[in-house]
Motif scaffolding. Structure first.
Motif, PDB file in Angstrom:
ATOM      1  N   ALA A  73      -8.561  -2.230   3.903  1.00 44.74           N
ATOM      2  CA  ALA A  73      -8.316  -3.358   4.804  1.00 44.74           C
ATOM      3  C   ALA A  73      -6.842  -3.493   5.178  1.00 44.74           C
ATOM      4  CB  ALA A  73      -8.817  -4.650   4.161  1.00 44.74           C
ATOM      5  N   ILE A  74      -5.946  -3.352   4.218  1.00 41.36           N
ATOM      6  CA  ILE A  74      -4.518  -3.521   4.523  1.00 41.36           C
ATOM      7  C   ILE A  74      -4.054  -2.427   5.476  1.00 41.36           C
ATOM      8  CG2 ILE A  74      -2.175  -3.519   3.561  1.00 41.36           C
ATOM      9  CD1 ILE A  74      -3.655  -6.027   2.769  1.00 41.36           C
ATOM     10  N   LYS A  75      -4.533  -1.223   5.272  1.00 46.13           N
ATOM     11  CA  LYS A  75      -4.115  -0.139   6.163  1.00 46.13           C
ATOM     12  C   LYS A  75      -4.645  -0.338   7.583  1.00 46.13           C
ATOM     13  CE  LYS A  75      -2.820   3.292   2.851  1.00 46.13           C
ATOM     14  NZ  LYS A  75      -2.939   4.668   2.336  1.00 46.13           N
ATOM     15  N   ALA A  76      -5.872  -0.832   7.687  1.00 48.74           N
ATOM     16  CA  ALA A  76      -6.392  -1.133   9.023  1.00 48.74           C
ATOM     17  C   ALA A  76      -5.535  -2.211   9.680  1.00 48.74           C
ATOM     18  CB  ALA A  76      -7.843  -1.587   8.927  1.00 48.74           C
ATOM     19  N   GLY A  77      -5.122  -3.187   8.879  1.00 46.05           N
ATOM     20  CA  GLY A  77      -4.290  -4.265   9.426  1.00 46.05           C
ATOM     21  C   GLY A  77      -2.926  -3.778   9.873  1.00 46.05           C
ATOM     22  N   LEU A  78      -2.351  -2.887   9.115  1.00 47.42           N
ATOM     23  CA  LEU A  78      -1.037  -2.368   9.512  1.00 47.42           C
ATOM     24  C   LEU A  78      -1.146  -1.589  10.825  1.00 47.42           C
ATOM     25  CD1 LEU A  78       0.264  -1.277   5.990  1.00 47.42           C
ATOM     26  CD2 LEU A  78       1.278  -3.051   7.446  1.00 47.42           C
ATOM     27  N   GLN A  79      -2.206  -0.868  10.992  1.00 47.19           N
ATOM     28  CA  GLN A  79      -2.401  -0.155  12.259  1.00 47.19           C
ATOM     29  C   GLN A  79      -2.546  -1.138  13.420  1.00 47.19           C
ATOM     30  OE1 GLN A  79      -5.632   2.710  11.604  1.00 47.19           O
ATOM     31  NE2 GLN A  79      -4.026   4.270  11.580  1.00 47.19           N
ATOM     32  N   ILE A  80      -3.284  -2.206  13.171  1.00 44.57           N
ATOM     33  CA  ILE A  80      -3.421  -3.252  14.199  1.00 44.57           C
ATOM     34  C   ILE A  80      -2.046  -3.786  14.584  1.00 44.57           C
ATOM     35  CG2 ILE A  80      -4.199  -5.637  14.514  1.00 44.57           C
ATOM     36  CD1 ILE A  80      -6.698  -4.853  12.818  1.00 44.57           C
ATOM     37  N   GLN A  81      -1.190  -3.899  13.584  1.00 39.21           N
ATOM     38  CA  GLN A  81       0.169  -4.424  13.837  1.00 39.21           C
ATOM     39  C   GLN A  81       1.138  -3.327  14.282  1.00 39.21           C
ATOM     40  OE1 GLN A  81       1.092  -6.317  10.067  1.00 39.21           O
ATOM     41  NE2 GLN A  81       0.054  -8.230  10.660  1.00 39.21           N
ATOM     42  N   ASP A  82       0.599  -2.170  14.621  1.00 40.25           N
ATOM     43  CA  ASP A  82       1.427  -1.036  15.066  1.00 40.25           C
ATOM     44  C   ASP A  82       2.483  -0.628  14.058  1.00 40.25           C
ATOM     45  OD1 ASP A  82       0.269  -0.356  17.512  1.00 40.25           O
ATOM     46  OD2 ASP A  82       1.244  -2.056  18.507  1.00 40.25           O
TER      47      ASP A  82
ATOM     48  N   ILE B  47       0.872  -1.172   0.000  1.00 39.48           N
ATOM     49  CA  ILE B  47       0.000   0.000   0.000  1.00 39.48           C
ATOM     50  C   ILE B  47       0.915   1.229   0.000  1.00 39.48           C
ATOM     51  CG2 ILE B  47      -2.014  -1.025   1.144  1.00 39.48           C
ATOM     52  CD1 ILE B  47       0.374   1.074   3.148  1.00 39.48           C
ATOM     53  N   THR B  48       0.338   2.377  -0.213  1.00 31.81           N
ATOM     54  CA  THR B  48       1.082   3.625  -0.098  1.00 31.81           C
ATOM     55  C   THR B  48       0.683   4.298   1.223  1.00 31.81           C
ATOM     56  OG1 THR B  48       1.186   3.933  -2.490  1.00 31.81           O
ATOM     57  CG2 THR B  48       1.511   5.891  -1.128  1.00 31.81           C
ATOM     58  N   PRO B  49       1.618   4.380   2.174  1.00 33.41           N
ATOM     59  CA  PRO B  49       1.264   4.982   3.478  1.00 33.41           C
ATOM     60  C   PRO B  49       1.116   6.497   3.350  1.00 33.41           C
ATOM     61  CG  PRO B  49       3.290   3.646   3.617  1.00 33.41           C
ATOM     62  CD  PRO B  49       3.003   3.871   2.166  1.00 33.41           C
ATOM     63  N   PHE B  50       0.138   7.039   4.049  1.00 31.82           N
ATOM     64  CA  PHE B  50      -0.019   8.491   4.138  1.00 31.82           C
ATOM     65  C   PHE B  50       0.147   8.905   5.596  1.00 31.82           C
ATOM     66  CE2 PHE B  50      -2.831   7.338   0.492  1.00 31.82           C
ATOM     67  CZ  PHE B  50      -2.069   7.936  -0.509  1.00 31.82           C
TER      68      PHE B  50
ATOM     69  N   SER C 296      -3.358  -0.935  -7.974  1.00 33.00           N
ATOM     70  CA  SER C 296      -4.601  -0.428  -7.387  1.00 33.00           C
ATOM     71  C   SER C 296      -4.451  -0.353  -5.870  1.00 33.00           C
ATOM     72  CB  SER C 296      -5.762  -1.350  -7.737  1.00 33.00           C
ATOM     73  OG  SER C 296      -5.909  -1.443  -9.130  1.00 33.00           O
ATOM     74  N   THR C 297      -3.811  -1.361  -5.307  1.00 32.36           N
ATOM     75  CA  THR C 297      -3.576  -1.406  -3.861  1.00 32.36           C
ATOM     76  C   THR C 297      -2.804  -0.184  -3.390  1.00 32.36           C
ATOM     77  OG1 THR C 297      -3.503  -3.803  -3.909  1.00 32.36           O
ATOM     78  CG2 THR C 297      -2.424  -2.732  -2.040  1.00 32.36           C
ATOM     79  N   GLY C 298      -1.873   0.274  -4.214  1.00 31.20           N
ATOM     80  CA  GLY C 298      -1.044   1.417  -3.857  1.00 31.20           C
ATOM     81  C   GLY C 298      -1.761   2.754  -4.039  1.00 31.20           C
TER      82      GLY C 298
END
Lengths: 304, 304, 304, 304
Positions: free
Chosen positions: D257-266, D14-17, D49-51
């Motif tokens: 979904a991937i961004k929510a997951g990354l937040q879950i994983q800190d 993903i592309t983090p913001f 698209s994910t990015g």
């Protein structure tokens, strides 16, 4: 492309329903068909989208096929739309068409469950093998739910000997030329999109599939004559007068508009079957004006 | 949303065809239906997409309806898919369903000619008025060719008293909640997309429309029990084991996959009707492995 | 519907590119814009699909916006297409439009990832809140990938005060009336589909979004004058002559066709950006004939 | 199909913001990319698209490309999504990708104006000619608005030497095999539809384009190892555990979904850009449960 079995103005009759009972009115259908032949249609094509074939029971379908073809009585070629969701249903209709003496059949890749490449090929091969008739593939994504681009059409045709014709209604006018070129001229191309009639002829289409002759047959015929006779100026002039009408009948839906027009002309046709509703009054008035305009116009002798 | 007439696992039987003649095998259909009821399905729903209703003749349609409903014999509610292109055809099927004692009917906005807002409303109103049965609107753009977003569905339901249920298969999982909220809970929502079964329950769907019980009924039922009984961990565990199978049967098409599975289980079902082709051998082997895995798995007692 | 900020013929300029460098030709754009105003357009609408906004860099987009609005200099209202996939990008463009003095903005629900109802609403609300300008929702499923039917449009508009206008290009001519009725006249409706221009006015559309004035401005204006002045016969006659041209420019794609026409008229416009290719020679010849025909026709004084 | 430059698990970051500024967070992107390489991804594919490439400014696009490729530093191959509406924009991105050392580029037939066969071919030819990189055609009708069926893809590839790879995301699992067979193995096929990952490998796909390694890299890698190592039972077992997660991230949209997951994983990732909204709380809780389940599961060593 030796000599396609169909060319010119291919007239699509609507299917008349009795105003009271709602049943198919075969007598009115026969009269309409006779009118189409008498007017000089180069071919007659029952049971297309215009013919509301989607809304007919199977026994009605058979009766419409038989009545139309008997009325035509081989005076001109006939093209019968035999599309059905199941291969079996399509084959059955193809055989009914053949038994009644059809010249050719037209098949939409009508999908309920999306088809694999193998299933699509098998479907066309089975329908093609069911009769000796030449088969016209009908690409109309808006109706069928699938767009067969030129490469796919040409690839299918290479595997199925009597798939020799393609009717294009995707709206992409560049495909008339593309299909001919990709198939090295082996495929004859037909236009199913009324408003681009002249464009299509100029791009190499050999026929125009149209319901417009139900109401104004001379106009379609004269357009074809001018377009193929090299009289570009006359073709343009005819198109200019005819196009608002073509645009109108497509915009409001062919069964709705053609049936309203037949009533205006005091010819029996009844109403479209629900879920389709009759053309509203205000639009019917406009159609009347268009028909008056065309019938009185000096450019085309409507009584010919 | 007082008390919807249907909830839980709504099982969709396939329509078996005789391997030799290709005709509908009513005896096999009756056995399959009995199996679905005996296994504990909360409802049975014949003549959906899974039932290949698009590929049946009308007499076959009627026979499938009658046989299924007689076999169920009101032990559980029934939901009959009555969609047809014409209003008349839909009404006819709705009445056959009512006469055979159906609990409710399901109607897709199946469009051949695109429908205006007025025609869409009239179609649903006419079908709803034809019987006393509650009506489920089925939104599945991939099949029907038109996407009715939540506002449109809710607007339609406000005008049609017995339109009280919506089956959503657009793939947008956020709509389960959206429809309930927009309708202030007046509409009961059902899920028609197998792989999101658990998501849908957690978003407020009251029922799951699924063909999976044809092959592994206990799994669907236990998933529902865990999801509605508050045992999230068990629901997740069941979904984990079940999902590859759900994904597989959807990916290869329900009639193709369910029929292959029934043959693996030595139950008669025949092949799908063409243009659909049987599941290829390699995929059938994989399905067998999945079924073996599920039937041997300790998480769900497959013999219950 | 007190008094919409836009009505009549809303002219869409193409974006000219330098034939050699391929860069935006602002001088040519300014001349084209001046021509549109001088000809009597009721409004000018840069950066629509016609303006190839999808193919512009952001700095080019800004320059086109600024040049067009400065040239118009508030002599007539302006409508700027600000659609972008991201809300941020749409807001940015909306602010550039506002800063340059636009009268209103137009926003397509352009989806890359499919949007939930909440996201769609939030997107429009954010764009609407970013400026004080009235906002026109543009429904064009063929371009945006999503069809917002009348109920959805009206529901959105109820929540967003400055969403007061809708441009309909779905092809369903019955929607002009449906949107007005569903919104009790609160929403002003505009037509974005050239060939149904007259139909739309007669169904209550207050404006026609069209690129045709780039080539034949008097024809569009006279059609509007006749349609709103109650001279139905003249409106019909004008449409008859104009429609082949409208059909042609839509069928071959507005940027391709309008730019070919400008070259025929010896006005600089360059070619469309790839992937679009210039109109082929044969079609360009036909366009020339159409333009010659219209400019020489006694019905409309092309020099007015 | 000698030796495709890409195979196995092709990881899509993903592309983090930045949560506060909303700007691209290149440091977080670099850490995520490093994680993907360190975990054993067989390739890394930024700007799909994910990015959220559709929501990036061009300068952001370039920065994401550069940062990702510099971080990978050729330890594994890279595949850069360079799709853009204009050919010029696509070529520009292709060159940026090449300059940064990309292994290959991926191009969707992204259409704003529908393209003719000639324009489609010219577009791909121009992009292919702009660099020496092998090109992957990406068919995803839901995103691009056009479905290129196998015959069309193979016909295009025959004319464009470095078009040697196809990523299929139409949802029709039978196409993996169809494309290989139609091209006599000349085209390497990749799967872009997460839930059919195993099906695709078993149908001959050589790679899996997936964002799942952002959250659970070992699971994707072990699935690939089992699938290609002939351990069918293990592959099935892994898929069973992984599939609810794959289904979930696709169902709710990969960026959400991937961004929510990354937040879950800190891990920093920020939120998707509007119009996309963050995954709602309730769904985020479910994702947490899924991630907990996978990380604690004995089948795959998540710490490897």
């Amino acid at each position: 492309m030796a000599n396609p079995p169909l060319k010119g103005v291919i007239s699509y009759p609507i299917t008349p329903f009795d105003t009271v009972t709602g049943e198919v009115d075969l007598a009115a259908l026969s009269r309409l068909t006779e009118d189409l032949v008498a007017a000089g249609s180069h071919a007659v094509a029952p049971l297309g989208s215009t013919g509301e074939s989607a809304y007919l029971r199977e026994d009605e379908w058979d009766a419409v096929c038989e009545t139309t073809l008997q009325t035509v009585a081989k005076r001109v070629p006939t093209l019968v739309g035999v599309s059905h969701w199941s291969t079996e249903g399509t084959v059955r209709r193809a055989r009914v068409a053949a038994r009644n003496g059809a010249t050719a059949i037209m098949v939409l890749p009508q999908v309920y469950w999306q088809l694999t490449e193998a299933e699509l090929e098998r479907h066309y091969a089975a329908v093609a093998a069911a009769t000796d008739l030449p088969l016209m593939l009908y690409n109309n994504p808006g109706t069928s739910g699938v767009d067969l681009r030129p490469e796919t059409v040409v690839a299918l045709a290479r595997k199925i000997p009597n798939l020799t014709m393609v009717k294009e209604s995707s709206g992409d006018v560049a495909r008339f030329r593309a299909i001919r070129e990709l198939s090295d001229g082996a495929l004859s191309v037909y236009n199913g999109n009324n408003p681009v009639a002249l464009e299509a002829f100029r791009s190499g289409a050999v026929g125009w599939c149209t319901a417009s002759p139900c109401l104004v047959p001379r106009w379609a015929l004269e357009l074809y004559a001018a377009a193929t006779g090299g009289d570009d100026e006359r073709a343009d002039a005819i198109l200019a007068e005819l196009l608002p009408f073509l645009q109108f009948i497509v915009g409001y839906g062919l069964p709705r508009a053609i049936k309203a027009g037949l009533q205006i002309q005091d010819r029996e046709a009844g109403y479209p079957r629900t879920p389709l509703l009759p053309l509203p009054d205000k639009e019917t008035e406009r159609l009347q004006e268009m028909l008056d305009h065309l019938s009185a116009h000096p450019l085309v002798d409507s009584t010919a």
